[in-house]
Write an enzyme that holds these catalytic residues in place. Structure first.
Site, PDB file in Angstrom:
ATOM      1  N   THR A  31      10.408 -13.416  56.615  1.00  0.00           N
ATOM      2  CA  THR A  31      11.289 -12.829  57.640  1.00  0.00           C
ATOM      3  C   THR A  31      12.140 -11.731  57.013  1.00  0.00           C
ATOM      4  O   THR A  31      12.324 -10.661  57.608  1.00  0.00           O
ATOM      5  CB  THR A  31      12.171 -13.917  58.285  1.00  0.00           C
ATOM      6  OG1 THR A  31      11.404 -15.105  58.479  1.00  0.00           O
ATOM      7  CG2 THR A  31      12.716 -13.446  59.619  1.00  0.00           C
ATOM      8  N   LYS A  94      17.580 -23.668  52.652  1.00  0.00           N
ATOM      9  CA  LYS A  94      16.908 -22.465  52.177  1.00  0.00           C
ATOM     10  C   LYS A  94      16.264 -22.766  50.817  1.00  0.00           C
ATOM     11  O   LYS A  94      16.560 -23.769  50.194  1.00  0.00           O
ATOM     12  CB  LYS A  94      17.918 -21.313  52.037  1.00  0.00           C
ATOM     13  CG  LYS A  94      18.443 -20.845  53.398  1.00  0.00           C
ATOM     14  CD  LYS A  94      19.324 -19.614  53.302  1.00  0.00           C
ATOM     15  CE  LYS A  94      18.828 -18.551  52.380  1.00  0.00           C
ATOM     16  NZ  LYS A  94      17.460 -18.098  52.674  1.00  0.00           N
ATOM     17  N   GLU A 103      20.127 -16.146  46.316  1.00  0.00           N
ATOM     18  CA  GLU A 103      20.507 -15.997  47.730  1.00  0.00           C
ATOM     19  C   GLU A 103      21.936 -16.483  47.939  1.00  0.00           C
ATOM     20  O   GLU A 103      22.744 -15.825  48.617  1.00  0.00           O
ATOM     21  CB  GLU A 103      19.549 -16.795  48.623  1.00  0.00           C
ATOM     22  CG  GLU A 103      18.140 -16.190  48.667  1.00  0.00           C
ATOM     23  CD  GLU A 103      17.106 -17.067  49.353  1.00  0.00           C
ATOM     24  OE1 GLU A 103      16.057 -16.529  49.720  1.00  0.00           O
ATOM     25  OE2 GLU A 103      17.334 -18.281  49.509  1.00  0.00           O
TER      26      GLU A 103
END
Ligand code: 5RP
Length: 223
Positions: A31, A94, A103
């Protein structure tokens, strides 16, 4: 619509959150890749990006987008990334792409976390997706035993017949079979295990916005 079309739709919708003349934090995964490709169309209107993985940095550069070192940045208005699971409260799992630590670091510097996800990622309770945990290699077995004591089934993530090694030179343990009732508490408990770098629960600092791709269009959830 296919899952990829839903991902593309939310990736395009995220452009509305990019602030002109500023740096944008960019996540990792399929994504996020659609977002990078969309970002290329407006690259002359941003200063550049901070990447959450080597793969993301390479893709940004391939589009001619300047990639900044996080250590040279104090803050950024927005971080855009996908998720493996997200709740209606904005807590996420995640790390499916093994980039969870970078991240989390990049996201911690951003004023706003915009999660982009297809509708299948919205869950009432986190844990059906195995929770990724980045660990120091010399202690992975010790950490796995401590994780098992929390109730899950740990499995070292493999790639091409050997333990997967992250961009940070560490390993990933995936914790299966959890039913996560209190994500913020579990995030802290796992991070307290010596040998854990970080875990893929983003609950203490979750998403601020989620752009969710559905057959009816992009839904915006705010937290
Ligand atoms: C990578 C991640 C990704 O955001 C997560 O795995 C979702 O990936 P995708 O967009 O491919 O479904 O956390 O570490």
């Amino acid at each position: 619509m296919t899952q990829d079309e839903l991902k593309q739709a939310v990736a395009h919708a995220a452009l509305d959150y990019v602030v002109e003349g500023e740096i944008v934090g960019v996540g990792t995964g399929s994504t996020a890749n659609f977002f990078i490709d969309a970002l290329a169309a407006i690259k002359d209107r941003i200063r550049g990006a901070v990447a959450s993985s080597e793969a993301t940095a390479a893709r940004l550069r391939s589009h001619g987008i300047a990639v900044f070192d996080l250590n040279d940045i104090d803050t950024m208005p927005v971080y855009v990334d996908g998720a493996d699971e997200i709740t209606a409260q904005g807590a996420m799992i995640k790390g499916g792409g093994a980039a969870l630590t970078r991240e989390k670091i990049v996201a911690s510097v951003a004023e706003r976390f915009v999660c982009i996800a297809d509708g299948s990622k919205l869950v009432t309770r986190l844990g059906a997706f195995p929770l990724p945990i980045e660990v120091i290699p010399m202690g992975h077995a010790v950490v796995a035993r401590r994780l098992a004591a929390l109730g899950g089934t740990p499995r070292l993530r493999m790639k091409d017949g050997a333990p997967l090694i992250t961009d940070n030179g560490c390993m990933i343990i995936d914790l299966f079979g959890l039913q996560i009732a209190e994500p913020a508490l579990l995030e802290q408990q796992i991070n307290d295990i010596v040998g854990v770098v970080t875990n893929g629960l983003f609950a203490r600092h979750g998403a601020n916005v989620c752009l969710l791709g559905t057959a009816e269009g992009v839904r915006t959830l705010t937290f």
